[in-house]
Enzyme design. Structure first.
Site, PDB file in Angstrom:
ATOM      1  N   CYS A  29       0.952  -1.303  -0.038  1.00 38.08           N
ATOM      2  CA  CYS A  29      -0.249   0.051  -0.089  1.00 38.08           C
ATOM      3  C   CYS A  29       0.786   1.250  -0.062  1.00 38.08           C
ATOM      4  O   CYS A  29       1.250   1.832   1.044  1.00 38.08           O
ATOM      5  CB  CYS A  29      -0.977  -0.091   1.104  1.00 38.08           C
ATOM      6  SG  CYS A  29      -1.949   1.388   1.264  1.00 38.08           S
TER       7      CYS A  29
ATOM      8  N   CYS B 205      -0.545   4.084   1.864  1.00 38.81           N
ATOM      9  CA  CYS B 205      -0.365   3.849   3.668  1.00 38.81           C
ATOM     10  C   CYS B 205       1.327   4.112   3.905  1.00 38.81           C
ATOM     11  O   CYS B 205       1.255   4.796   4.929  1.00 38.81           O
ATOM     12  CB  CYS B 205      -0.788   2.464   3.632  1.00 38.81           C
ATOM     13  SG  CYS B 205      -2.202   1.917   3.430  1.00 38.81           S
ATOM     14  N   ASP B 206       2.163   3.705   3.214  1.00 40.65           N
ATOM     15  CA  ASP B 206       3.356   3.616   3.647  1.00 40.65           C
ATOM     16  C   ASP B 206       4.263   4.591   2.770  1.00 40.65           C
ATOM     17  O   ASP B 206       5.470   4.568   3.140  1.00 40.65           O
ATOM     18  CB  ASP B 206       3.753   2.298   3.509  1.00 40.65           C
ATOM     19  CG  ASP B 206       3.173   1.261   4.538  1.00 40.65           C
ATOM     20  OD1 ASP B 206       2.643   1.741   5.682  1.00 40.65           O
ATOM     21  OD2 ASP B 206       3.004   0.121   4.234  1.00 40.65           O
TER      22      ASP B 206
END
Length: 334
Positions: free
Chosen positions: A137, A140-141
């Site tokens: 992701c 997300c990261d």
């Protein structure tokens, strides 16, 4: 004797979507039952640092966030049951579902929050370096790789979108694809090829994710040329596997309308094509797949279910064991 649980609202899944639905459902007086599934807490339980969930200035841990959500849901009246559903009958109301131990669940409304799992390559080092340089992701990261060298593995829409997104954080993004052409939509390919911050490695297949010390995490990816068979090391700080997601909808196939495997809902709602069944979180969201959007749709599902119940009169089977709310009791609005 078969155990029977009867409830006004049954929730399948205990990630941000399911627990948010439980909180709102409990506050509305529906005393929901949450069947937690194989991975109680959802994908956030295997996510370490969370920096983008509203309300927290500092980095928080995914497992801690889910523990807090569960504690809140239980505090307001939701019941958690550690079970996995193996059979579903949506042909009539109340809905009947069976757990893997034979427990029967009878529900006036059903909220499906079973989520979606990222597809992984299965290459050596992938699981061991998850959260230590390997991710599925970018949204997300990606923030953790500001100014660092990153790679995206895949050739479809997901991979191209992830690569384009990562250019917000890195000026050295490489897309690795095992073929000599992409499967992504043409407009996405055009954006990718026009971007000066993205390179493409064609005909390369991941052989291994290579880690350094515990502090270093991922340091490189071993790649095999699919035409020559030659293996080479590609030095990189972050590797993002982007070969799609698999929504957990196998149980509902043929009983509910799906869209590319995801549960289809009426736009702007959590309503499915089956009256009394609602879907929220990653099981119906193939675009955003974030904890905060999952939580938002969980709220929507609970509110939609509450309104549905207020407009219906469901008889409870005589052989059912009534839960905390008996048949005919009113449902308090939040």
């Amino acid at each position: 004797m078969t155990a029977v649980h009867s409830t006004r609202m049954l929730i399948l899944g205990s990630g941000p979507a399911g627990l948010s639905a439980a909180i709102y459902g409990a506050r509305a007086g529906m005393a929901p039952i949450v069947v937690q599934g194989l991975q109680p807490g959802g994908q956030l339980t295997i996510t370490t640092d969370v920096e983008n969930y509203p309300g927290f200035r500092d980095v928080i841990q995914g497992p801690w966030l889910m523990e807090e959500m569960q504690a809140q849901a239980e505090h307001v009246g939701a019941q958690m049951i550690w079970d996995t559903i193996v059979e579903v009958d949506l042909s009539e109301r109340p809905f009947r579902l069976k757990g893997d131990g034979g427990t029967l669940y009878v529900a006036d409304t059903l909220v499906i929050a079973t989520g979606a799992q990222a597809r992984w390559l299965g290459a050596p080092g992938e699981a061991e370096l998850g959260g230590k340089g390997v991710s599925a992701c970018a949204t997300c990261d990606g923030f953790f790789y500001r100014g660092k060298k990153v790679a995206v593995i895949g050739g479809g829409n997901t991979a191209v979108e992830e690569a384009l997104y990562l250019t917000n954080h890195s000026h050295d993004v490489t897309l690795i694809h095992r073929r000599d052409s992409l499967r992504a939509e043409k407009i996405l390919q055009e954006r990718l090829f026009k971007h000066h911050g993205i390179n493409v490695l064609w005909n390369k297949e991941v052989v291994r994710f290579v880690g350094g010390s515990d502090a270093e995490g991922l340091i490189g990816i071993d790649l095999k040329d699919t035409k020559t068979g030659e293996v080479s090391r590609f030095d990189v700080d972050g590797g993002f596997v982007a070969i799609g997601h698999h929504p957990s909808t196998e149980l509902f196939a043929g009983q509910i309308e799906l869209d590319e495997g995801y549960i289809k809902v009426k736009p702007g709602t959590a309503l499915t094509n089956v009256p009394g069944v609602f879907a929220c979180g990653d099981v119906m969201d193939k675009v955003y797949r974030q904890a905060i959007t999952a939580a938002g749709t969980g709220c929507m599902a609970a509110l939609d279910a509450e309104r549905f119940l207020q407009a219906q009169d469901f008889p409870v089977p005589e052989d059912a064991e009534l839960g905390p709310i008996a048949a005919g009791e009113s449902i308090a609005a939040e």
